[in-house]
Scaffold this motif. Structure first.
Motif, mmCIF file in Angstrom:
data_model
loop_
_atom_site.group_PDB
_atom_site.id
_atom_site.type_symbol
_atom_site.label_atom_id
_atom_site.label_comp_id
_atom_site.label_asym_id
_atom_site.label_seq_id
_atom_site.Cartn_x
_atom_site.Cartn_y
_atom_site.Cartn_z
ATOM 1 N N GLY A 180 42.967 7.870 -68.696
ATOM 2 C CA GLY A 180 42.278 6.594 -68.659
ATOM 3 C C GLY A 180 42.563 5.753 -69.887
ATOM 4 N N LEU A 181 42.553 4.437 -69.690
ATOM 5 C CA LEU A 181 42.655 3.474 -70.783
ATOM 6 C C LEU A 181 41.359 2.686 -70.843
ATOM 7 C CD1 LEU A 181 46.285 1.997 -70.512
ATOM 8 C CD2 LEU A 181 45.315 3.178 -72.488
ATOM 9 N N GLU A 182 40.766 2.615 -72.024
ATOM 10 C CA GLU A 182 39.507 1.902 -72.182
ATOM 11 C C GLU A 182 39.642 0.830 -73.257
ATOM 12 O OE1 GLU A 182 34.850 2.620 -73.543
ATOM 13 O OE2 GLU A 182 36.277 4.289 -73.550
ATOM 14 N N ILE A 183 39.376 -0.416 -72.875
ATOM 15 C CA ILE A 183 39.336 -1.518 -73.832
ATOM 16 C C ILE A 183 37.916 -1.581 -74.374
ATOM 17 C CG2 ILE A 183 39.693 -3.985 -74.181
ATOM 18 C CD1 ILE A 183 41.407 -3.942 -71.614
ATOM 19 N N VAL A 184 37.758 -1.362 -75.663
ATOM 20 C CA VAL A 184 36.409 -1.164 -76.192
ATOM 21 C C VAL A 184 35.784 -2.427 -76.771
ATOM 22 C CG1 VAL A 184 36.902 1.261 -76.667
ATOM 23 C CG2 VAL A 184 37.243 -0.438 -78.475
ATOM 24 N N ASN A 185 36.556 -3.508 -76.969
ATOM 25 C CA ASN A 185 35.979 -4.721 -77.539
ATOM 26 C C ASN A 185 36.857 -5.937 -77.245
ATOM 27 O OD1 ASN A 185 38.135 -4.546 -79.418
ATOM 28 N ND2 ASN A 185 36.880 -3.314 -80.806
ATOM 29 N N GLU A 186 36.384 -7.113 -77.659
ATOM 30 C CA GLU A 186 37.101 -8.359 -77.387
ATOM 31 C C GLU A 186 38.456 -8.412 -78.080
ATOM 32 O OE1 GLU A 186 34.729 -11.703 -78.361
ATOM 33 O OE2 GLU A 186 33.349 -11.453 -76.672
ATOM 34 N N LEU A 230 47.557 -8.591 -64.800
ATOM 35 C CA LEU A 230 48.770 -8.676 -65.615
ATOM 36 C C LEU A 230 49.770 -7.575 -65.284
ATOM 37 C CD1 LEU A 230 47.182 -9.415 -69.111
ATOM 38 C CD2 LEU A 230 48.289 -11.046 -67.576
ATOM 39 N N LEU A 231 49.396 -6.654 -64.418
ATOM 40 C CA LEU A 231 50.273 -5.549 -64.051
ATOM 41 C C LEU A 231 51.126 -5.914 -62.841
ATOM 42 C CD1 LEU A 231 47.775 -2.560 -64.389
ATOM 43 C CD2 LEU A 231 49.510 -3.290 -66.040
ATOM 44 N N ARG A 232 52.340 -5.407 -62.823
ATOM 45 C CA ARG A 232 53.227 -5.638 -61.688
ATOM 46 C C ARG A 232 52.898 -4.721 -60.512
ATOM 47 N NH1 ARG A 232 57.711 -8.668 -63.207
ATOM 48 N NH2 ARG A 232 58.024 -8.909 -65.450
ATOM 49 N N ASP A 233 52.324 -3.550 -60.806
ATOM 50 C CA ASP A 233 52.039 -2.563 -59.770
ATOM 51 C C ASP A 233 50.594 -2.097 -59.878
ATOM 52 O OD1 ASP A 233 54.892 -2.429 -59.007
ATOM 53 O OD2 ASP A 233 55.122 -1.389 -60.931
ATOM 54 N N GLU A 234 50.166 -1.314 -58.914
ATOM 55 C CA GLU A 234 48.840 -0.721 -58.972
ATOM 56 C C GLU A 234 48.744 0.220 -60.172
ATOM 57 O OE1 GLU A 234 46.079 -1.198 -57.118
ATOM 58 O OE2 GLU A 234 47.174 -2.872 -56.199
ATOM 59 N N PRO A 235 47.644 0.179 -60.919
ATOM 60 C CA PRO A 235 47.532 1.047 -62.106
ATOM 61 C C PRO A 235 47.503 2.521 -61.709
ATOM 62 C CG PRO A 235 45.442 -0.016 -61.632
ATOM 63 C CD PRO A 235 46.452 -0.665 -60.736
ATOM 64 N N PRO A 236 48.285 3.364 -62.405
ATOM 65 C CA PRO A 236 48.307 4.789 -62.089
ATOM 66 C C PRO A 236 47.190 5.568 -62.765
ATOM 67 C CG PRO A 236 49.860 4.349 -63.824
ATOM 68 C CD PRO A 236 49.245 3.014 -63.464
ATOM 69 N N ILE A 237 46.450 4.884 -63.625
ATOM 70 C CA ILE A 237 45.390 5.542 -64.374
ATOM 71 C C ILE A 237 44.117 4.710 -64.237
ATOM 72 C CG2 ILE A 237 47.039 6.522 -66.018
ATOM 73 C CD1 ILE A 237 46.171 4.384 -67.977
ATOM 74 N N ARG A 238 43.044 5.182 -64.796
ATOM 75 C CA ARG A 238 41.766 4.483 -64.723
ATOM 76 C C ARG A 238 41.650 3.494 -65.882
ATOM 77 N NH1 ARG A 238 37.934 3.435 -60.835
ATOM 78 N NH2 ARG A 238 35.797 3.472 -61.698
ATOM 79 N N PHE A 239 41.503 2.199 -65.588
ATOM 80 C CA PHE A 239 41.253 1.168 -66.589
ATOM 81 C C PHE A 239 39.758 0.888 -66.646
ATOM 82 C CE2 PHE A 239 45.721 -0.263 -66.432
ATOM 83 C CZ PHE A 239 45.921 -0.522 -67.780
ATOM 84 N N SER A 240 39.197 0.890 -67.840
ATOM 85 C CA SER A 240 37.793 0.510 -67.999
ATOM 86 C C SER A 240 37.664 -0.402 -69.209
ATOM 87 C CB SER A 240 36.902 1.747 -68.162
ATOM 88 O OG SER A 240 37.287 2.499 -69.304
#
Length: 421
Positions: free
Chosen positions: A37-43, A12-22
């Protein structure tokens, strides 16, 4: 086809992520040694991001605790937001693609989760509260933001209880020194004399009212739509023994019946008025002034005069129905209301410093703020203050003073040949 959550978000991103996605499925994308970092913790967090791409979905997930931002304190996420501002841009997927993304990561439906309780209704649904910028709807919008908790604001704003841009006369000035300097600059621009009368519309916790009364012997009246603010201000007036000079009323500025004020100050109210209502607004303020009286309008502005929305996050979580426009539109509206503009000033850089001070206060009093207003509200404030700081630093938004007088009919301007402050 099954894909990892991190890959789905990266798609969904237009560019390469500059941070760590988990994410909660153990997947991750982005530099392993990233500072933030950005962490998605649940549904639910993933559903927020997919069903409302952009600032609204991220805000919902972050405020609800379903999206964590690592590497910064939630009371001051400014360092991470500065990076995200430059490099994180979402694209809006087609409906079929959004459905496919949800299915691929194990979510069976596209229905957005219920928003966090801190979120206001969208503008189209607020019509049940009245027409936009009617007295009733304005009162509801002001209450949403300002009637959080006076104790919460004491922690964030500091002793001055000033929720507007300060004036940093030196780079190392404290927030309190800068707030005093701001109110004193406004007072000097209005040229108050002992015994004269000041009307402060949208007076907040009454800081300008008390400053004018205490420092200049002015009889000052402040009005606010926030009951919490009015209650606090009245108590502060009594504590300082200013009851013979200062007064704060819980009322709409449009209901003030007195006139012939020597000066009117509007500090941080114009943002709530609505651009279409500027003629009536400045006409009302002009009518409250005596001939020769001064008006000082202090408000956030845009760097141009092109109308645009404030963005979903600000509208839903911070300032419902708020509107901004460039300083040129403010000047034109003041002139069209029959007043003479003498001076304008941009304090943009000062507001960035002010916001940094509020973030520091929020970090220092984080536990108390969470206990007072809730974790979601505290997260909203950290995000909003830090994001605004980025905007002021980069010139996307500004802060202008506009000083004007109501001239007598075919008479003197009521203003000296050169500025007297």
């Amino acid at each position: 086809m099954t894909r990892t959550i991190a890959a789905a978000v990266a798609g969904l991103l237009r560019d390469e992520p500059p941070i760590r996605f988990s994410a909660y499925d153990g997947s991750a994308v982005g530099p392993a040694d990233a500072q933030f970092g950005l962490e998605i913790v649940n549904e639910r967090g993933l559903a927020y991001l997919v069903t409302a791409p952009g600032d609204l979905g991220m805000a919902r997930a972050y405020v609800s605790g379903d999206l964590l931002l690592h590497g910064v304190h939630p009371g001051d996420p400014y360092p991470a937001l500065a990076v995200l501002k430059d490099h994180l841009r979402f694209r809006l997927p087609a409906p079929s693609e959004a459905v496919e993304i949800l299915r691929s990561v194990g979510l069976s439906q596209l229905r957005p989760p219920s928003p966090p309780p801190e979120e206001s209704l969208p503008r189209w649904r607020r019509v049940v509260e009245g027409l936009r910028h009617s007295m009733g709807r304005d009162a509801e919008a002001i209450s949403h933001h300002y009637d959080v908790s006076n104790r919460f604001y004491e922690h964030v704003l500091g002793p001055s209880m000033a929720y507007t841009c300060a004036l940093y006369e030196t780079p190392d000035a404290t927030l309190e020194e800068a707030q005093f300097a701001k109110f004193d600059l406004i007072a000097r621009k209005l040229a108050p004399q002992p015994g004269q009368r000041l009307l402060d519309v949208g007076c907040g916790w009454g800081t300008m009212v008390r400053h004018a009364a205490r420092e200049y012997g002015v009889k000052a009246l402040g009005v606010t739509l926030s009951l919490e603010q009015a209650t606090w201000a009245k108590e502060a007036i009594d504590r300082e023994g200013l009851g013979d000079l200062a007064e704060v009323r819980h009322m709409d500025y449009r209901d003030v019946v007195e006139g012939d004020f020597d000066a009117v100050s509007s500090i941080g109210l114009t943002e709530h008025i609505g651009v279409r209502n500027y003629p009536a607004y400045f006409g009302t303020l002009r009518d409250r002034l005596r001939p020769g009286g001064r008006l000082l309008n202090h408000c956030i502005t845009r760097r141009d005069n092109v109308p645009r929305s404030t963005g979903a996050f600000i509208d839903r979580y911070v300032f419902p129905d708020g509107e901004l426009i460039g300083s040129g539109s403010i000047v034109s509206a003041v002139q069209d209301a029959g007043m003479e503009v003498h001076h304008t000033e941009n304090l943009r850089q000062h507001y960035a410093l002010t916001l940094a001070g509020w973030n520091r206060n929020l970090v220092e009093h984080w536990d108390e703020c969470v206990a007072e207003a809730g974790l979601g509200t505290a997260r909203v404030w950290g995000l909003y203050i830090a994001g605004s700081r980025v905007g002021f630093e980069r010139g996307e938004i500004e802060l202008h003073h506009v000083l004007a007088t109501r001239a007598a009919q075919d008479g003197p301007a009521g203003f000296p040949m050169r500025p007297d402050w």
